[in-house]
Write a protein that holds these residues in place. Structure first.
Motif, PDB file in Angstrom:
ATOM      1  N   GLN A  24       0.824  -1.207   0.000  1.00 48.30           N
ATOM      2  CA  GLN A  24       0.000   0.000   0.000  1.00 48.30           C
ATOM      3  C   GLN A  24       0.861   1.261   0.000  1.00 48.30           C
ATOM      4  OE1 GLN A  24      -3.311   0.093  -0.423  1.00 48.30           O
ATOM      5  NE2 GLN A  24      -3.195  -2.135  -0.656  1.00 48.30           N
ATOM      6  N   ALA A  25       2.073   1.154   0.575  1.00 48.68           N
ATOM      7  CA  ALA A  25       2.985   2.296   0.639  1.00 48.68           C
ATOM      8  C   ALA A  25       3.978   2.308  -0.529  1.00 48.68           C
ATOM      9  CB  ALA A  25       3.754   2.262   1.961  1.00 48.68           C
ATOM     10  N   ASP A  26       3.757   1.446  -1.538  1.00 50.69           N
ATOM     11  CA  ASP A  26       4.651   1.337  -2.697  1.00 50.69           C
ATOM     12  C   ASP A  26       6.064   0.930  -2.303  1.00 50.69           C
ATOM     13  OD1 ASP A  26       2.681   1.934  -4.514  1.00 50.69           O
ATOM     14  OD2 ASP A  26       3.145   4.071  -4.581  1.00 50.69           O
ATOM     15  N   ASP A  27       6.182   0.202  -1.202  1.00 52.32           N
ATOM     16  CA  ASP A  27       7.498  -0.232  -0.720  1.00 52.32           C
ATOM     17  C   ASP A  27       7.764  -1.660  -1.209  1.00 52.32           C
ATOM     18  OD1 ASP A  27       9.910  -0.438   0.583  1.00 52.32           O
ATOM     19  OD2 ASP A  27       9.035  -0.736   2.580  1.00 52.32           O
ATOM     20  N   TYR A  28       7.992  -1.792  -2.504  1.00 50.87           N
ATOM     21  CA  TYR A  28       8.308  -3.078  -3.115  1.00 50.87           C
ATOM     22  C   TYR A  28       9.093  -2.819  -4.397  1.00 50.87           C
ATOM     23  CZ  TYR A  28       4.257  -2.056  -6.139  1.00 50.87           C
ATOM     24  OH  TYR A  28       3.378  -1.460  -7.012  1.00 50.87           O
ATOM     25  N   LEU A  29       9.666  -3.885  -4.956  1.00 49.10           N
ATOM     26  CA  LEU A  29      10.462  -3.763  -6.172  1.00 49.10           C
ATOM     27  C   LEU A  29       9.673  -4.258  -7.380  1.00 49.10           C
ATOM     28  CD1 LEU A  29      13.920  -5.092  -4.910  1.00 49.10           C
ATOM     29  CD2 LEU A  29      13.306  -2.708  -5.393  1.00 49.10           C
ATOM     30  N   LEU A  30       9.639  -3.469  -8.423  1.00 48.54           N
ATOM     31  CA  LEU A  30       8.993  -3.828  -9.684  1.00 48.54           C
ATOM     32  C   LEU A  30      10.105  -4.004 -10.715  1.00 48.54           C
ATOM     33  CD1 LEU A  30       6.171  -4.186 -10.994  1.00 48.54           C
ATOM     34  CD2 LEU A  30       6.277  -1.762 -11.633  1.00 48.54           C
ATOM     35  N   LEU A  31      10.440  -5.265 -11.039  1.00 37.14           N
ATOM     36  CA  LEU A  31      11.641  -5.563 -11.818  1.00 37.14           C
ATOM     37  C   LEU A  31      11.318  -6.347 -13.083  1.00 37.14           C
ATOM     38  CD1 LEU A  31      13.944  -6.765  -8.888  1.00 37.14           C
ATOM     39  CD2 LEU A  31      13.721  -4.440  -9.810  1.00 37.14           C
ATOM     40  N   ASP A  64       6.817 -12.126  -7.182  1.00 39.18           N
ATOM     41  CA  ASP A  64       6.264 -12.485  -5.873  1.00 39.18           C
ATOM     42  C   ASP A  64       7.285 -13.113  -4.938  1.00 39.18           C
ATOM     43  OD1 ASP A  64       3.920 -11.522  -6.884  1.00 39.18           O
ATOM     44  OD2 ASP A  64       2.962 -13.470  -7.107  1.00 39.18           O
ATOM     45  N   ASP A  65       8.554 -13.238  -5.330  1.00 39.51           N
ATOM     46  CA  ASP A  65       9.587 -13.642  -4.383  1.00 39.51           C
ATOM     47  C   ASP A  65       9.679 -12.591  -3.277  1.00 39.51           C
ATOM     48  OD1 ASP A  65      10.364 -16.071  -5.353  1.00 39.51           O
ATOM     49  OD2 ASP A  65      12.150 -15.356  -6.378  1.00 39.51           O
ATOM     50  N   VAL A  66      10.024 -13.036  -2.090  1.00 39.06           N
ATOM     51  CA  VAL A  66      10.175 -12.129  -0.946  1.00 39.06           C
ATOM     52  C   VAL A  66      11.589 -12.250  -0.407  1.00 39.06           C
ATOM     53  CG1 VAL A  66       9.380 -11.553   1.378  1.00 39.06           C
ATOM     54  CG2 VAL A  66       7.723 -12.265  -0.366  1.00 39.06           C
ATOM     55  N   LEU A  67      12.243 -11.107  -0.207  1.00 40.00           N
ATOM     56  CA  LEU A  67      13.607 -11.049   0.312  1.00 40.00           C
ATOM     57  C   LEU A  67      13.586 -10.507   1.728  1.00 40.00           C
ATOM     58  CD1 LEU A  67      15.318  -9.455  -2.831  1.00 40.00           C
ATOM     59  CD2 LEU A  67      14.863 -11.878  -2.372  1.00 40.00           C
ATOM     60  N   ILE A  68      14.618 -10.871   2.492  1.00 36.65           N
ATOM     61  CA  ILE A  68      14.749 -10.386   3.858  1.00 36.65           C
ATOM     62  C   ILE A  68      16.196  -9.976   4.104  1.00 36.65           C
ATOM     63  CG2 ILE A  68      15.185 -12.696   4.809  1.00 36.65           C
ATOM     64  CD1 ILE A  68      13.526 -11.834   7.282  1.00 36.65           C
ATOM     65  N   ASN A  69      16.419  -8.962   4.923  1.00 35.30           N
ATOM     66  CA  ASN A  69      17.787  -8.547   5.241  1.00 35.30           C
ATOM     67  C   ASN A  69      18.144  -8.969   6.663  1.00 35.30           C
ATOM     68  OD1 ASN A  69      16.516  -6.686   6.902  1.00 35.30           O
ATOM     69  ND2 ASN A  69      17.088  -4.896   5.684  1.00 35.30           N
ATOM     70  N   ALA A  70      19.334  -8.612   7.093  1.00 32.12           N
ATOM     71  CA  ALA A  70      19.829  -9.038   8.408  1.00 32.12           C
ATOM     72  C   ALA A  70      18.998  -8.474   9.551  1.00 32.12           C
ATOM     73  CB  ALA A  70      21.288  -8.622   8.558  1.00 32.12           C
ATOM     74  N   SER A  71      18.301  -7.380   9.316  1.00 33.42           N
ATOM     75  CA  SER A  71      17.477  -6.762  10.362  1.00 33.42           C
ATOM     76  C   SER A  71      16.051  -7.304  10.382  1.00 33.42           C
ATOM     77  CB  SER A  71      17.427  -5.237  10.153  1.00 33.42           C
ATOM     78  OG  SER A  71      18.730  -4.682  10.213  1.00 33.42           O
ATOM     79  N   GLY A  72      15.757  -8.241   9.475  1.00 37.36           N
ATOM     80  CA  GLY A  72      14.419  -8.814   9.426  1.00 37.36           C
ATOM     81  C   GLY A  72      13.430  -8.026   8.589  1.00 37.36           C
ATOM     82  N   GLU A  73      13.910  -6.997   7.879  1.00 39.11           N
ATOM     83  CA  GLU A  73      13.027  -6.221   7.011  1.00 39.11           C
ATOM     84  C   GLU A  73      12.761  -7.002   5.723  1.00 39.11           C
ATOM     85  OE1 GLU A  73      14.130  -1.647   7.699  1.00 39.11           O
ATOM     86  OE2 GLU A  73      15.870  -2.925   7.304  1.00 39.11           O
ATOM     87  N   LEU A  74      11.560  -6.862   5.193  1.00 36.56           N
ATOM     88  CA  LEU A  74      11.140  -7.613   4.019  1.00 36.56           C
ATOM     89  C   LEU A  74      11.086  -6.730   2.780  1.00 36.56           C
ATOM     90  CD1 LEU A  74       8.149  -9.630   5.542  1.00 36.56           C
ATOM     91  CD2 LEU A  74      10.554 -10.312   5.403  1.00 36.56           C
ATOM     92  N   MET A  75      11.268  -7.363   1.630  1.00 29.21           N
ATOM     93  CA  MET A  75      11.105  -6.663   0.356  1.00 29.21           C
ATOM     94  C   MET A  75      10.532  -7.648  -0.658  1.00 29.21           C
ATOM     95  SD  MET A  75      11.246  -3.896  -1.352  1.00 29.21           S
ATOM     96  CE  MET A  75      12.054  -2.913  -0.074  1.00 29.21           C
ATOM     97  N   GLN A  76       9.385  -7.302  -1.218  1.00 26.63           N
ATOM     98  CA  GLN A  76       8.758  -8.174  -2.212  1.00 26.63           C
ATOM     99  C   GLN A  76       9.154  -7.759  -3.618  1.00 26.63           C
ATOM    100  OE1 GLN A  76       4.449  -8.321  -2.106  1.00 26.63           O
ATOM    101  NE2 GLN A  76       4.420 -10.330  -3.085  1.00 26.63           N
ATOM    102  N   VAL A  77       9.386  -8.770  -4.454  1.00 19.32           N
ATOM    103  CA  VAL A  77       9.706  -8.558  -5.861  1.00 19.32           C
ATOM    104  C   VAL A  77       8.465  -8.864  -6.687  1.00 19.32           C
ATOM    105  CG1 VAL A  77      11.090  -9.354  -7.812  1.00 19.32           C
ATOM    106  CG2 VAL A  77      12.134  -9.135  -5.538  1.00 19.32           C
ATOM    107  N   ILE A  78       8.100  -7.960  -7.547  1.00 20.25           N
ATOM    108  CA  ILE A  78       6.972  -8.159  -8.459  1.00 20.25           C
ATOM    109  C   ILE A  78       7.488  -8.025  -9.881  1.00 20.25           C
ATOM    110  CG2 ILE A  78       4.750  -7.226  -9.242  1.00 20.25           C
ATOM    111  CD1 ILE A  78       4.191  -6.436  -6.360  1.00 20.25           C
ATOM    112  N   ALA A  79       7.086  -8.966 -10.737  1.00 19.39           N
ATOM    113  CA  ALA A  79       7.532  -8.956 -12.126  1.00 19.39           C
ATOM    114  C   ALA A  79       6.909  -7.777 -12.870  1.00 19.39           C
ATOM    115  CB  ALA A  79       7.161 -10.271 -12.813  1.00 19.39           C
ATOM    116  N   LYS A  80       7.760  -6.988 -13.479  1.00 24.16           N
ATOM    117  CA  LYS A  80       7.308  -5.793 -14.196  1.00 24.16           C
ATOM    118  C   LYS A  80       6.822  -6.157 -15.599  1.00 24.16           C
ATOM    119  CE  LYS A  80       9.037  -1.275 -15.741  1.00 24.16           C
ATOM    120  NZ  LYS A  80      10.231  -0.385 -15.770  1.00 24.16           N
ATOM    121  N   PRO A  81       5.657  -5.671 -16.001  1.00 28.18           N
ATOM    122  CA  PRO A  81       5.243  -5.879 -17.395  1.00 28.18           C
ATOM    123  C   PRO A  81       6.284  -5.308 -18.347  1.00 28.18           C
ATOM    124  CG  PRO A  81       3.415  -5.071 -16.076  1.00 28.18           C
ATOM    125  CD  PRO A  81       4.647  -4.945 -15.214  1.00 28.18           C
TER     126      PRO A  81
END
Length: 214
Positions: A24-31, A64-81
């Motif tokens: 909702q906050a646009d905090d994801y990767l569109l790749l 839709d893969d989900v990544l995590i860093n050493a601090s436990g923060e998440l980042m979702q990857v979404i396939a870009k058209p």
């Protein structure tokens, strides 16, 4: 800059809720597909934050893969058209014939229902190449340009990477470098290709953190 270095195979309910808020906050990767083939890269989230990805060489990132860093923060990857060629045919046999000729040339190829026709018929998708388009049209298939999330098929013997979401289709087949097709595709294909990732994904599913309202 946040560095995400691990790919999650399962998600807790708390993590799913967190991803929904981030979406909702646009905090994801569109790749696009070319970027997702790399294990190390710098990217910008949809909201404009610079992040780094530093993963083991365990295959291409899927939508839709989900990544995590050493601090436990998440980042979702979404396939870009992205711009691709869509291939359809008047019957399944002809489409199968087209898939054979493309596969014989080691072309990263996605199989799916036609995005424009829902479940009405199957289609093939590959990165734009006018020589391949001409070959397919000569075989009697139909080609057109479109823009869709590109998730090519993987090799049948690849075990792939665990995925955080249960999707029904299997997509993924990567090649490591973009290549140019000159005047003919009846060649030995000297360019190096890496066929090494697997993904279970349906483009009709709603990714974690995304709603059907878009």
């Amino acid at each position: 800059m946040k560095i995400f270095n691990t790919r999650l195979s399962t998600l807790s309910d708390v993590q799913k809720a967190q991803l929904a808020e981030q979406y909702q906050a646009d905090d994801y990767l569109l790749l696009d597909f070319d970027t997702r083939q790399h294990s190390r890269f710098r990217a910008i989230t949809v909201s404009g934050e610079a992040v780094g990805v530093d993963l083991p060489r365990t295959g291409v990132l899927k939508g839709d893969d989900v990544l995590i860093n050493a601090s436990g923060e998440l980042m979702q990857v979404i396939a870009k058209p992205q711009a691709v060629t869509k291939v359809t045919a008047d019957n399944d046999f002809l489409l199968m014939k087209g898939a054979y000729h493309l596969g014989n040339r080691h072309v990263p190829l996605m199989f799916d229902y036609s995005f424009d026709q829902g479940d009405a018929g199957y289609a093939l998708y590959f990165e734009n190449d006018h020589v391949l388009e001409q070959m397919l049209e000569n075989l009697g298939l139909h080609t057109e340009y479109t823009s869709v999330p590109f998730e090519p098929e993987t090799g049948a013997y690849q075990t792939g990477q665990g995925h955080a979401h249960g999707h029904s289709h299997s997509h993924a087949h990567s090649h490591s470098d973009s290549h140019s097709h000159q005047e003919s595709h009846d060649h030995s294909h000297d360019e190096s290709h890496s066929h090494g990732h697997q993904h279970s994904h349906s483009h009709h599913d709603t990714p974690v953190g995304r709603s059907n309202d878009g």
